[in-house]
Design a protein around this motif. Structure first.
Motif, PDB file in Angstrom:
ATOM      1  N   MET A   1      42.005  87.611  23.860  1.00 12.97           N
ATOM      2  CA  MET A   1      41.892  86.367  23.781  1.00 12.97           C
ATOM      3  C   MET A   1      42.979  85.434  24.081  1.00 12.97           C
ATOM      4  O   MET A   1      43.146  84.318  25.172  1.00 12.97           O
ATOM      5  N   LEU A   2      44.255  86.171  23.721  1.00 10.24           N
ATOM      6  CA  LEU A   2      45.491  85.177  24.325  1.00 10.24           C
ATOM      7  C   LEU A   2      45.490  85.309  26.007  1.00 10.24           C
ATOM      8  O   LEU A   2      46.001  84.480  26.544  1.00 10.24           O
ATOM      9  N   SER A   3      44.988  86.461  26.582  1.00 10.94           N
ATOM     10  CA  SER A   3      45.316  86.462  27.902  1.00 10.94           C
ATOM     11  C   SER A   3      44.271  85.761  28.711  1.00 10.94           C
ATOM     12  O   SER A   3      44.682  85.090  29.718  1.00 10.94           O
ATOM     13  N   ALA A   4      43.213  85.402  28.112  1.00  9.66           N
ATOM     14  CA  ALA A   4      42.177  84.624  28.521  1.00  9.66           C
ATOM     15  C   ALA A   4      42.744  82.935  28.706  1.00  9.66           C
ATOM     16  O   ALA A   4      42.607  82.359  29.665  1.00  9.66           O
ATOM     17  N   ALA A   5      43.349  82.681  27.720  1.00  5.60           N
ATOM     18  CA  ALA A   5      44.024  81.266  27.556  1.00  5.60           C
ATOM     19  C   ALA A   5      44.951  81.133  28.363  1.00  5.60           C
ATOM     20  O   ALA A   5      45.000  80.010  29.047  1.00  5.60           O
ATOM     21  N   VAL A   6      45.910  82.261  28.613  1.00  8.75           N
ATOM     22  CA  VAL A   6      47.079  82.278  29.613  1.00  8.75           C
ATOM     23  C   VAL A   6      46.377  82.152  31.101  1.00  8.75           C
ATOM     24  O   VAL A   6      47.152  81.089  31.715  1.00  8.75           O
ATOM     25  N   GLY A   7      45.623  82.983  31.119  1.00  5.48           N
ATOM     26  CA  GLY A   7      44.940  82.935  32.567  1.00  5.48           C
ATOM     27  C   GLY A   7      44.550  81.745  32.844  1.00  5.48           C
ATOM     28  O   GLY A   7      44.244  81.273  34.336  1.00  5.48           O
ATOM     29  N   ALA A   8      43.737  80.759  31.936  1.00  3.27           N
ATOM     30  CA  ALA A   8      43.099  79.713  32.449  1.00  3.27           C
ATOM     31  C   ALA A   8      43.891  78.509  32.504  1.00  3.27           C
ATOM     32  O   ALA A   8      43.557  77.597  33.441  1.00  3.27           O
ATOM     33  N   MET A   9      45.234  78.659  32.299  1.00  4.99           N
ATOM     34  CA  MET A   9      46.362  77.643  32.851  1.00  4.99           C
ATOM     35  C   MET A   9      47.181  78.265  34.220  1.00  4.99           C
ATOM     36  O   MET A   9      48.060  77.275  34.171  1.00  4.99           O
ATOM     37  N   GLU A  10      46.638  79.079  34.662  1.00  9.27           N
ATOM     38  CA  GLU A  10      47.606  79.453  35.688  1.00  9.27           C
ATOM     39  C   GLU A  10      47.644  78.280  36.752  1.00  9.27           C
ATOM     40  O   GLU A  10      46.746  77.578  36.992  1.00  9.27           O
ATOM     41  N   PRO A  11      49.013  78.213  37.507  1.00 11.56           N
ATOM     42  CA  PRO A  11      49.151  77.242  38.755  1.00 11.56           C
ATOM     43  C   PRO A  11      47.869  77.343  39.600  1.00 11.56           C
ATOM     44  O   PRO A  11      47.442  78.398  39.933  1.00 11.56           O
ATOM     45  N   ILE A  12      47.666  76.074  40.153  1.00 14.41           N
ATOM     46  CA  ILE A  12      46.639  76.090  41.275  1.00 14.41           C
ATOM     47  C   ILE A  12      47.435  76.498  42.518  1.00 14.41           C
ATOM     48  O   ILE A  12      48.488  76.059  42.863  1.00 14.41           O
ATOM     49  N   GLN A  13      46.584  77.367  43.265  1.00 13.58           N
ATOM     50  CA  GLN A  13      47.139  77.728  44.781  1.00 13.58           C
ATOM     51  C   GLN A  13      46.673  76.797  45.743  1.00 13.58           C
ATOM     52  O   GLN A  13      45.257  76.874  45.554  1.00 13.58           O
ATOM     53  N   PHE A  14      47.336  76.473  46.684  1.00  7.52           N
ATOM     54  CA  PHE A  14      46.905  75.638  47.741  1.00  7.52           C
ATOM     55  C   PHE A  14      46.919  76.274  48.870  1.00  7.52           C
ATOM     56  O   PHE A  14      47.621  77.336  49.242  1.00  7.52           O
ATOM     57  N   GLN A  15      45.811  75.793  49.797  1.00  6.25           N
ATOM     58  CA  GLN A  15      45.729  76.277  51.105  1.00  6.25           C
ATOM     59  C   GLN A  15      46.704  76.069  52.160  1.00  6.25           C
ATOM     60  O   GLN A  15      47.370  76.716  52.921  1.00  6.25           O
ATOM     61  N   ASP A  16      47.145  74.807  51.913  1.00  8.20           N
ATOM     62  CA  ASP A  16      48.281  74.341  52.966  1.00  8.20           C
ATOM     63  C   ASP A  16      49.023  73.189  52.338  1.00  8.20           C
ATOM     64  O   ASP A  16      48.452  72.658  51.073  1.00  8.20           O
ATOM     65  N   ALA A  17      50.072  72.628  52.763  1.00  8.58           N
ATOM     66  CA  ALA A  17      50.773  71.567  52.337  1.00  8.58           C
ATOM     67  C   ALA A  17      49.991  70.220  52.414  1.00  8.58           C
ATOM     68  O   ALA A  17      50.066  69.365  51.369  1.00  8.58           O
ATOM     69  N   ALA A  18      49.022  70.081  53.247  1.00  8.29           N
ATOM     70  CA  ALA A  18      48.511  68.710  53.460  1.00  8.29           C
ATOM     71  C   ALA A  18      47.213  68.766  52.261  1.00  8.29           C
ATOM     72  O   ALA A  18      47.185  67.600  51.612  1.00  8.29           O
ATOM     73  N   GLU A  19      46.560  69.794  51.904  1.00  6.92           N
ATOM     74  CA  GLU A  19      45.746  70.130  50.548  1.00  6.92           C
ATOM     75  C   GLU A  19      46.602  69.643  49.395  1.00  6.92           C
ATOM     76  O   GLU A  19      46.100  68.853  48.541  1.00  6.92           O
ATOM     77  N   GLU A  20      47.807  70.090  49.267  1.00  6.32           N
ATOM     78  CA  GLU A  20      48.560  69.981  48.141  1.00  6.32           C
ATOM     79  C   GLU A  20      48.953  68.509  47.947  1.00  6.32           C
ATOM     80  O   GLU A  20      48.766  67.701  46.766  1.00  6.32           O
ATOM     81  N   ALA A  21      49.246  67.707  49.103  1.00  4.98           N
ATOM     82  CA  ALA A  21      49.733  66.249  49.079  1.00  4.98           C
ATOM     83  C   ALA A  21      48.692  65.536  48.620  1.00  4.98           C
ATOM     84  O   ALA A  21      48.725  64.556  47.828  1.00  4.98           O
ATOM     85  N   ARG A  22      47.477  65.758  49.289  1.00  7.35           N
ATOM     86  CA  ARG A  22      46.278  65.110  48.838  1.00  7.35           C
ATOM     87  C   ARG A  22      45.876  65.394  47.342  1.00  7.35           C
ATOM     88  O   ARG A  22      45.513  64.300  46.812  1.00  7.35           O
ATOM     89  N   PHE A  23      46.011  66.435  46.737  1.00  5.83           N
ATOM     90  CA  PHE A  23      45.418  66.712  45.547  1.00  5.83           C
ATOM     91  C   PHE A  23      46.475  66.109  44.382  1.00  5.83           C
ATOM     92  O   PHE A  23      46.047  65.383  43.664  1.00  5.83           O
ATOM     93  N   ARG A  24      47.634  66.234  44.819  1.00  7.04           N
ATOM     94  CA  ARG A  24      48.709  65.590  44.160  1.00  7.04           C
ATOM     95  C   ARG A  24      48.579  64.042  43.813  1.00  7.04           C
ATOM     96  O   ARG A  24      48.752  63.118  43.023  1.00  7.04           O
ATOM     97  N   ALA A  25      48.184  63.341  45.246  1.00  6.48           N
ATOM     98  CA  ALA A  25      48.033  61.978  45.119  1.00  6.48           C
ATOM     99  C   ALA A  25      46.816  61.410  44.440  1.00  6.48           C
ATOM    100  O   ALA A  25      46.731  60.481  43.772  1.00  6.48           O
ATOM    101  N   LEU A  26      45.877  62.382  44.629  1.00  7.17           N
ATOM    102  CA  LEU A  26      44.692  61.879  44.026  1.00  7.17           C
ATOM    103  C   LEU A  26      44.645  62.202  42.609  1.00  7.17           C
ATOM    104  O   LEU A  26      44.311  61.168  41.747  1.00  7.17           O
ATOM    105  N   SER A  27      45.263  63.352  41.953  1.00  2.64           N
ATOM    106  CA  SER A  27      45.237  63.348  40.582  1.00  2.64           C
ATOM    107  C   SER A  27      46.334  62.586  39.987  1.00  2.64           C
ATOM    108  O   SER A  27      46.132  62.202  38.740  1.00  2.64           O
ATOM    109  N   ALA A  28      46.982  61.890  40.680  1.00  2.00           N
ATOM    110  CA  ALA A  28      47.961  60.972  40.173  1.00  2.00           C
ATOM    111  C   ALA A  28      47.305  59.442  39.963  1.00  2.00           C
ATOM    112  O   ALA A  28      47.783  58.676  38.903  1.00  2.00           O
ATOM    113  N   GLU A  29      46.330  59.372  40.610  1.00  2.00           N
ATOM    114  CA  GLU A  29      45.458  58.325  40.443  1.00  2.00           C
ATOM    115  C   GLU A  29      44.493  58.200  39.293  1.00  2.00           C
ATOM    116  O   GLU A  29      43.697  57.308  39.107  1.00  2.00           O
TER     117      GLU A  29
END
Length: 131
Positions: A1-29
């Motif tokens: 049970m604990l491992s499923a909860a920990v796995g659900a909150m793992e950091p997001i892996q981005f394909q490249d820096a442009a995707e990460e920048a767009r994601f961060r800008a969008l999620s901040a809005e």
């Protein structure tokens, strides 16, 4: 049970820096629908994590930022946007604070005028008191 909860909150892996920048800008809005005043990027709530994954999935499907916002607004209303559009449904949100300020100023003016009208006028004899 604990491992499923920990796995659900793992950091997001981005394909490249442009995707990460767009994601961060969008999620901040976008606002977390559970938290009162935290962006999607700042919230630690499980639903915020799920929405971040949904946003990333929509980005990877080729959706524009506008399409992603429209999708979230359709599900969660304008509350999900930090800057909702000005339309009749959001007029109170946009103009409510200014309206309250005007009403407060009007109340202050009325109270001050009433008190000054009720205050007794000083007569010349009042200044010459005998002790």
């Amino acid at each position: 049970m604990l491992s499923a909860a920990v796995g659900a909150m793992e950091p997001i892996q981005f394909q490249d820096a442009a995707e990460e920048a767009r994601f961060r800008a969008l999620s901040a809005e976008l606002r977390c629908v559970m938290c009162q005043n935290q962006s999607l990027a700042d919230s630690n709530a499980q639903i915020a994590h799920d929405l971040r994954l949904q946003v990333l999935e929509l980005m990877r499907e080729g959706k524009t930022d506008r399409e992603i916002k429209d999708y979230l607004v359709a599900r969660y209303s304008d509350f999900v946007l930090y800057n909702p559009p000005v339309r009749p449904a959001t007029w109170l949100l946009w103009f409510g604070p200014a309206l309250m300020l005007v009403i407060g100023a009007a109340v202050v003016v009325v109270v001050v005028r009433r008190r000054s009208a009720v205050a007794p006028a000083a007569t010349p004899d009042d200044n010459e008191q005998e002790w």
